[in-house]
Motif scaffolding. Structure first.
Motif: not given
Length: 312
Positions: A251-267
């Motif tokens: 599996r290849i993981a590309a660049e982050w998306k806006a929901p990823d940034l929001l999830a990290v901020q919540a953590l």
């Protein structure tokens, strides 16, 4: 309006220059940058001239996609307020000069929808949000978390911290450089040669080394998965029979998306993720040329950031 910016004129030809800025529109903000990060992945490839063809690639260019600063002007439709501290994932505001990724400058003009307000407490660690979101994108909550991570740089450390935050067992991290084996927080870091395990269900490689696939496939459990979360400048290949026998998945993981940034901020807000101990070097923006060389050549440098607060 103009700005001082890092300009990469060609491979290993980098310095500061004053560049004109695109005038801000009604949905734009002007950001006075406080700090910007130096990426040892894609930016190193750009700096060295080893970056494969990529949309927007070419010289001269302004690098940088990890900037934190203050909104100093906000258009009526920007949706942001003057004084907001924001994370800026790059900009394209330098006219004929390419912005790939365009965040390493003292002042930026960016659509308000593109910047992300961040907490005051993050300060300079806010530059790490892009890497944290990249790590989250590779192994989001609900997905199988990595049992083995290749590389104990900043991205590898964030992957390990996120796995623990997701409630998974602490992963093992491979690191071949002894100087980078310190700093583990609740997980173990080992020399690959000392690890005999061959039943990992999920492996995440952030090394960017295209030669590792065969050795990683040999460590998989049947039906196991390898996530390629680094950026690879050379073609990847692997021997088919061992992968066939294990029914390996890639599996290849590309660049982050806006929901990823929001999830990290919540953590971060919940205290389940920490960015502490990841920034090891800070340099004044005026010393950008030396700072980039250090970031790319000194193994002790996990993360170098530039301080723009004294630049006009």
């Amino acid at each position: 309006m103009d700005t001082i910016a890092v300009l990469l004129r060609g491979p290993e030809d980098l310095g500061l220059e004053r560049l004109d800025l695109t005038p801000p529109g009604e949905d734009d903000v002007v950001v006075a940058v406080e700090w910007s990060g130096i990426s040892t992945g894609t930016e190193r490839l750009l700096w060295s001239g080893r970056m494969p063809h990529f949309p927007g690639m070419g010289y001269p260019l302004v690098p940088g996609y990890e900037s934190v600063g203050r909104v100093t002007q906000a258009g009526p439709d920007a949706g942001r307020s003057v004084g907001d501290r924001v994370f800026v994932p790059g900009a394209r505001c330098f006219g004929p000069v390419r912005g790939l990724f365009g965040g390493a400058a003292a002042r930026l003009v960016v659509p308000g929808a593109k910047v992300v307000p961040i907490g005051e407490n993050l300060a300079e660690t806010g530059v790490l949000l892009a890497l944290a979101a990249t790590a989250y994108h590779a192994t989001p909550a609900g997905a199988v978390q990595p049992e083995l991570i290749i590389g104990h740089g900043v991205l590898g450390r964030l992957l390990a911290r996120l796995a623990i935050a997701a409630g998974a067992p602490p992963p093992t991290v491979w690191e071949s450089n002894p100087s980078r084996r310190d700093g583990a927080a609740g997980y173990r870091v080992v020399d690959p040669a000392s690890d005999d395990r061959r039943d990992y269900r999920a492996i995440c490689d952030v090394s960017g080394d295209p030669r590792l696939l065969d050795s990683l496939i040999a460590r998989l459990a049947p039906g196991g998965e390898i996530c390629l979360a680094g950026f690879y400048a050379e073609p990847l290949s692997f021997a088919f029979p061992p992968a066939f026998m294990r029914e390996a998945r890639l599996r290849i993981a590309a660049e982050w998306k806006a929901p990823d940034l929001l999830a990290v901020q919540a953590l971060l807000a919940a205290g389940r993720l920490s960015l502490d101990g990841l920034i090891t070097h800070t340099a004044a923006a005026a010393e950008a040329a030396a700072a980039y060389r250090t970031a790319f050549s000194d193994a002790a440098c996990l993360k170098m950031i530039l301080d723009w607060r004294d630049c006009a």
